[in-house]
Design a protein around this motif. Sequence first.
Motif, PDB file in Angstrom:
ATOM      1  N   GLY A 670     -60.611  44.632 -29.308  1.00  0.00           N
ATOM      2  CA  GLY A 670     -60.993  43.851 -30.480  1.00  0.00           C
ATOM      3  C   GLY A 670     -59.852  43.159 -31.200  1.00  0.00           C
ATOM      4  N   LEU A 671     -58.684  43.038 -30.583  1.00  0.00           N
ATOM      5  CA  LEU A 671     -57.582  42.330 -31.226  1.00  0.00           C
ATOM      6  C   LEU A 671     -57.790  40.815 -31.133  1.00  0.00           C
ATOM      7  N   ASP A 672     -57.158  40.100 -32.049  1.00  0.00           N
ATOM      8  CA  ASP A 672     -57.325  38.662 -32.144  1.00  0.00           C
ATOM      9  C   ASP A 672     -56.336  37.956 -31.214  1.00  0.00           C
ATOM     10  N   THR A 673     -56.505  38.214 -29.901  1.00  0.00           N
ATOM     11  CA  THR A 673     -55.636  37.562 -28.923  1.00  0.00           C
ATOM     12  C   THR A 673     -56.025  36.092 -28.788  1.00  0.00           C
ATOM     13  N   PRO A 674     -55.080  35.220 -28.410  1.00  0.00           N
ATOM     14  CA  PRO A 674     -55.407  33.796 -28.271  1.00  0.00           C
ATOM     15  C   PRO A 674     -56.437  33.583 -27.170  1.00  0.00           C
ATOM     16  N   LYS A 675     -57.474  32.833 -27.495  1.00  0.00           N
ATOM     17  CA  LYS A 675     -58.572  32.615 -26.568  1.00  0.00           C
ATOM     18  C   LYS A 675     -58.568  31.177 -26.043  1.00  0.00           C
ATOM     19  N   LEU A 676     -59.327  30.974 -24.974  1.00  0.00           N
ATOM     20  CA  LEU A 676     -59.489  29.657 -24.373  1.00  0.00           C
ATOM     21  C   LEU A 676     -60.267  28.758 -25.331  1.00  0.00           C
ATOM     22  N   ILE A 677     -59.696  27.618 -25.677  1.00  0.00           N
ATOM     23  CA  ILE A 677     -60.335  26.680 -26.610  1.00  0.00           C
ATOM     24  C   ILE A 677     -60.848  25.486 -25.810  1.00  0.00           C
ATOM     25  N   VAL A 678     -62.145  25.291 -25.828  1.00  0.00           N
ATOM     26  CA  VAL A 678     -62.789  24.241 -25.054  1.00  0.00           C
ATOM     27  C   VAL A 678     -63.458  23.274 -26.019  1.00  0.00           C
ATOM     28  N   PRO A 679     -63.332  21.941 -25.799  1.00  0.00           N
ATOM     29  CA  PRO A 679     -64.036  20.975 -26.660  1.00  0.00           C
ATOM     30  C   PRO A 679     -65.546  21.210 -26.607  1.00  0.00           C
ATOM     31  N   THR A 680     -66.202  20.993 -27.717  1.00  0.00           N
ATOM     32  CA  THR A 680     -67.647  21.215 -27.796  1.00  0.00           C
ATOM     33  C   THR A 680     -68.439  19.926 -27.968  1.00  0.00           C
ATOM     34  N   GLU A 681     -67.754  18.786 -28.162  1.00  0.00           N
ATOM     35  CA  GLU A 681     -68.432  17.506 -28.322  1.00  0.00           C
ATOM     36  C   GLU A 681     -67.900  16.503 -27.303  1.00  0.00           C
ATOM     37  N   PHE A 682     -68.816  15.694 -26.786  1.00  0.00           N
ATOM     38  CA  PHE A 682     -68.437  14.706 -25.785  1.00  0.00           C
ATOM     39  C   PHE A 682     -68.046  13.402 -26.486  1.00  0.00           C
ATOM     40  N   LYS A 683     -66.767  13.291 -26.830  1.00  0.00           N
ATOM     41  CA  LYS A 683     -66.246  12.084 -27.463  1.00  0.00           C
ATOM     42  C   LYS A 683     -64.738  12.047 -27.240  1.00  0.00           C
ATOM     43  N   PRO A 684     -64.138  10.827 -27.310  1.00  0.00           N
ATOM     44  CA  PRO A 684     -62.683  10.741 -27.104  1.00  0.00           C
ATOM     45  C   PRO A 684     -61.921  11.557 -28.136  1.00  0.00           C
ATOM     46  N   THR A 685     -60.763  12.050 -27.714  1.00  0.00           N
ATOM     47  CA  THR A 685     -59.944  12.863 -28.618  1.00  0.00           C
ATOM     48  C   THR A 685     -59.489  12.047 -29.823  1.00  0.00           C
ATOM     49  N   ARG A 686     -59.127  10.800 -29.605  1.00  0.00           N
ATOM     50  CA  ARG A 686     -58.693   9.919 -30.700  1.00  0.00           C
ATOM     51  C   ARG A 686     -59.892   9.102 -31.172  1.00  0.00           C
ATOM     52  N   PRO A 687     -60.251   9.153 -32.448  1.00  0.00           N
ATOM     53  CA  PRO A 687     -61.474   8.499 -32.933  1.00  0.00           C
ATOM     54  C   PRO A 687     -61.471   6.977 -32.777  1.00  0.00           C
ATOM     55  N   PRO A 818     -69.486  28.439 -25.450  1.00  0.00           N
ATOM     56  CA  PRO A 818     -69.824  29.753 -26.037  1.00  0.00           C
ATOM     57  C   PRO A 818     -69.424  30.936 -25.158  1.00  0.00           C
ATOM     58  N   VAL A 819     -69.400  30.728 -23.842  1.00  0.00           N
ATOM     59  CA  VAL A 819     -69.014  31.808 -22.930  1.00  0.00           C
ATOM     60  C   VAL A 819     -67.506  31.825 -22.705  1.00  0.00           C
ATOM     61  N   LEU A 820     -66.922  30.639 -22.492  1.00  0.00           N
ATOM     62  CA  LEU A 820     -65.491  30.544 -22.170  1.00  0.00           C
ATOM     63  C   LEU A 820     -64.602  30.959 -23.331  1.00  0.00           C
ATOM     64  N   GLN A 821     -65.121  30.923 -24.554  1.00  0.00           N
ATOM     65  CA  GLN A 821     -64.292  31.250 -25.708  1.00  0.00           C
ATOM     66  C   GLN A 821     -63.906  32.726 -25.762  1.00  0.00           C
ATOM     67  N   TYR A 822     -64.501  33.554 -24.910  1.00  0.00           N
ATOM     68  CA  TYR A 822     -64.159  34.972 -24.881  1.00  0.00           C
ATOM     69  C   TYR A 822     -63.021  35.279 -23.904  1.00  0.00           C
ATOM     70  N   ILE A 823     -62.580  34.296 -23.138  1.00  0.00           N
ATOM     71  CA  ILE A 823     -61.533  34.547 -22.145  1.00  0.00           C
ATOM     72  C   ILE A 823     -60.166  34.412 -22.808  1.00  0.00           C
ATOM     73  N   PRO A 824     -59.365  35.476 -22.838  1.00  0.00           N
ATOM     74  CA  PRO A 824     -58.029  35.385 -23.447  1.00  0.00           C
ATOM     75  C   PRO A 824     -57.096  34.523 -22.581  1.00  0.00           C
ATOM     76  N   MET A 825     -56.245  33.765 -23.218  1.00  0.00           N
ATOM     77  CA  MET A 825     -55.292  32.935 -22.483  1.00  0.00           C
ATOM     78  C   MET A 825     -54.323  33.780 -21.643  1.00  0.00           C
ATOM     79  N   PRO A 826     -53.850  34.952 -22.106  1.00  0.00           N
ATOM     80  CA  PRO A 826     -52.960  35.757 -21.249  1.00  0.00           C
ATOM     81  C   PRO A 826     -53.581  36.119 -19.905  1.00  0.00           C
ATOM     82  N   VAL A 827     -54.911  36.295 -19.874  1.00  0.00           N
ATOM     83  CA  VAL A 827     -55.589  36.592 -18.610  1.00  0.00           C
ATOM     84  C   VAL A 827     -55.455  35.412 -17.658  1.00  0.00           C
TER      85      VAL A 827
END
Length: 967
Positions: A670-687, A818-827
Motif C-alpha cells: 500500500g505504499l505510494d510508489t510511482p505508477k504508470l501514467i497513461v493519457p485518458t483523453e484522445f487529443k493532442p498534448t499541446r492544445p 483504469p487498469v494500467l494505473q496500478y502498475i508501478p514504474m519500478p516493475v
Amino acid sequence: EQHTHKHTCTHTLHTFTHTHFLSSNRSTDMGSESEIPLSPAAERLRYILGEDDDLPTPTLFTEMDTLQHDGDDMEWKESARWVKFEEKVEEGGERWSKPHVSTLTLHSLFELRTCIQTGSVLLDLEGYSLPEIVDDIVDRQVADGLIGPELREKVSFVLLRKHRHQHKKPMHRSLADMGKSNNCPANHAQSRSMNDISDTPSTDQLKNKFMKKIPRDAEASNVLIGEVDFLDKPFVAFVRLAQATTLGGLTEVPVPTRFLFVLLGPHGKGKSYNEIGRAIATLMVDDLFSDVAYKARDRDDLIAGIDEFLDEVIVLPPGEWDPKIRIEPPKKVPSADMRKSVLNLNELGQVNGAVGGAGGGEDEEMPAPHELGEELQFTGRFCGGLWLDIKRKVPWILSDFSQGFHIQSISAVLFIYLGCITNAITFGGLLGDATDNYQGVMESFLGTALAGTVFCLLGGQPLIILSSTGPILIFEKLLYEFCKSNTIDYMELRLWIGLHSCLQCLILVATDASYIIKYITRFTEEGFSSLISFIFISDAIKKMYYPINRGFKPDYVTSYKCECIAPDQVRILHKSGLYGRYNITGLDWSQLSKKECVKYGGALLGNTCKYVPDLALMSFILFFGTYSMTVSLKKFKTSRYFPTMLRKLISDFSIFMSIMTFVGLDMLVGLDTPKLIVPTEFKPTRPDRGWLVMPFGKNPWWVYVASAVPALLVTILIFMDQQISAVIVNRKENKLKKGCGYHLDLFWVGILMAVCSFLGLPWYVAATVISIAHIDSLKMESESSAPGEQPQFLGVREQRLTGILVFVLNGVSIFLAPVLQYIPMPVLYGVFLYMGVASLAGIQFWERIKLYLMPAKHQPDFSFLRHVPLRRVHLFTLVQIICLAVLWILKSTVAAIIFPVMILGLMVVRKMMDLIFSQHDLAWLDDILPEKDKKKEKGGKKKKDNKKTKAAAETESDEEPPVSDWE
C-alpha cells in the motif's frame, strides 16, 4: 570350446587392429592431396551409404528383453530400452533409471562381432507374425547346421513365451505424477502381454504415455537375451524384416518391428549375454550403424558397420574411472554427419558444415556460403531487390497469420506490450520536454500504434518491433532549439525533413542499397547490439533514483513537526484571486492538509515540511524482484520439478507472472510508489496544434529545399539502425525459414516517416533490444524428444499476429488507463533490465570480455580459443571495447547527432583490422569481408578436386574456420 572361443576373439582382435591401422591413415596421411587410403571396411561402407535413397532412415526404438525362469514357467521381461540413450529397469523393478550414455565393454563388442560372423543373418525376411518369423529363424539355424532338428520345438517354445513390459509407475509417486492416468491394473507393478502372437497392439501398448517420446515414423528393434538348459552353444540370429510389422505384445509400445536379434545360450554366461545384448542395442541406435543395418546386403556389411563403430570407440582405462557412474547425456548431441560424409559417395568431396567459431560456448554450424547471398543480392535493376523481397514473402501470407494462433503468442504479446508501452510513455515524456509538448505521450502512443501495426502487417520481417530511439530524441531536441532561436515553425520544418528522408529512403530501396549490409560483420553487429543493450540497462538503473530522508534521526522524533500558518487575510483575498470564491475567514488552519494549506495560500512551517516518503527500498524490491523472478522462471523449463508442459507454460509466461506478482505485492503493502501514467483523453498534448500538419504557409520557401540536408542525417540514422537491427533479427542462430526482407522493411519505414510527419507523430525505426526480446519469446523447441535428450531448438514462430496485437493494444491503452494505473514504474523498469541483460546472451563480444577476468585454466572451451592465440583474442576485444566507449561518449553528449555516422565508422575500423589481424584469426573471431571471400574462391578453383578430397577426409573438419554470413 573355451579355447576355440578365445582363439576366435584373438583372431578378431588381430583383424580389427589391422583394419583400424589402415583406417587411421585417414587422419595421419593429411600431407598428401592424392587418393586417401581407406580400410576395406570403410570402403565397403562407402558404397553401402553411397546408394541413392531419398527416404531418410527411421528412428529406431530398441527394447531388450531377458528370459526369466520361474520353475518350469518362462517369460520375457523387459530390462532396458533405447531411443537415443539407455534406460534400465532398476533393481527393484518399479521404475526406469535416468537416461544415460551406454558404456560398453570392448570385450562385448568383439563377442558381438563373432556372433554376427557365426550366427544366422536373415535380411529382408518376409514375415508378418511372430510365430512365422520364429519358424523361419529356427529353420535357417537347422539348415545351416547350427542346431539339431530335435531342438526346433524347444527353441520355438522359448521364443514364443509371453512378454512382460515395464508400464506402470511405482505406487508412491511424486506430486508431478499425480492425476496422470494409470496404464495398468492397480494390483500389479508390471503388466502382462496377454496375446503375444496377435497382430494388433494390446491395450497396455496403446495407452503407453512413452509414445510421446518416440517420433511418429519410428520403428522397433527387439533384442531377446536368455539362458536355457538344452543348448550347448549359443543360438544367435540377426533378422531384418522386409516390411516393419507390429508383432503383438513383443514391444512395449505399438511400434512396428523392423529388426530382431536373438541370443540364447547355455547357463552360466548370463552376464556376458546381457552385455552382448546391450552392445547390439546401442549399435542399433547409433546413427551410422542404423543406416548400415537398413542398407546391408549381407553379413559382411554388418561386420563392416561394427568395425567402423569400433574405429570410433574411445576406451576408458578401468582403473581411472568408476564404471558404476552413469554418464549424463550431453546438452548437445554431436552429429553423425561427419562420420557419414567420409563414407558417403554422395557427400564425398563436399566441404562439411563449418563450425561457428564466432558463436558462444559451443560450436555451431554456419550456413552454406550461398545461403544468405541468394536472399540479399545486387540485382542492378530498378527496385529489383524490393521485387525479390515481395516474391519471397507472398507464399507465406496465410501462414503469417495462422501460425500466430498458439498459447505462446499470448505470453509474447503481454511481454512485448508492456515493454512497448513503457518505452512509449518514457520517450513521449522526454519528447514533450524537448519540444514544448508539440509531441508528447499521446502522440507517442498513437504513432507507436500506427507505425507498428502497418509495419507488422506489410513489412518484410514482421518480428521486428518499431520504436523511437535515443538519437532521434537528440535530433528532435536540437531541431526544436534551432527553430525556436531562428523563428522557424518547428512542425512544418519537421514535416519537410520527414518528406525528404522518405524520398531518400525510397531511392535507397530502388537502387538496392541494402546490399551494403553484407559488409556489416559480427564486429559491427556486436558493437551496435551491445551499445543498445547497455543503454537499456543503464536507463533502467538510472530511473530507479528515489530520494531518501538521510537527515531523519529517530531520537529527535518528538521535535519534528509541520504546521500550516494562516496568511494575511487581506493580501490573500486580493492577491491570490480567492476573494469571493472561498470563505477562508472561518478556516481552522492548524487542521488543514498540506495540499489544502498551499491551495488556500497558507504557509508551511516546521522541520518536517520537506519530508519525502522513503520509497527507495520498496521500489528496489519491486525492480530487482521483477528481474530476478523473470530470470528464474525463464529457466524453469529446464528444472526437475513438475511435468514438462507445466514447466514450459511457466517459462513462457514468466514475465507476465513476475509483473502480476509484484503488482500484487505493491497493492498489498500500500505504499505510494510511482505508477504508470497513461493519457485518458484522445487529443493532442499541446492544445494549440491539430492532428494534421500543413506543408506550406509558415516558413520561407528556401526552408523546404534546405531541409534535405538535415534529412540526410536522419536517413543515415534510419538506414543503419533499421538494417543492423534486421541483421541481428535474421541471425542464422534464429533459424528463420521465411527469409528476410531488407528492402521491403526500409520501404515501409520510409513511407511511415512521411505519414508520421504529416500527423505530427514521432519517427519510428527498428528497436534492437525489444525485437530481440520478441524473438526470444517466440522460440520453439521440440516437444517430442528422446529420454535424456535436451529439447532441440526448432526455430522461431514466424508470424505477424503478435506484433499487430501488441501495437493495437498500444493504441487502445488510453481506454485501459483504469487498469494500467496500478502498475508501478519500478516493475516496468525491471522488465527493461531483463530485456537489456537477455539481449547480451549469446554475444561473443561479451564472452570475450569475461575472459579478461579468467585464468587460462578456467576459461571455457570456446572454439576460437583453440585456433587463435589468447593475446590476439584480447587485442581484438580491446579494439571493440574502445569503439563501444567512443560510441557511448558520443551518445551521452550533444554530438549524438552524428551517432549514425559513427556506426558507419565501425565498418571502417573493421576494414582497417585486416591490416592488424590475419584472415585466419578474423575467420574465427569475426566474419571475412566479402572481397576476401571472392579472392579466395577464385584462387581455389584450380585445386577444387584435391581440396574436396582433403576436406572429406579431414578428421577435425568440425573445427573448420567459419565462412562469412554474407558470402
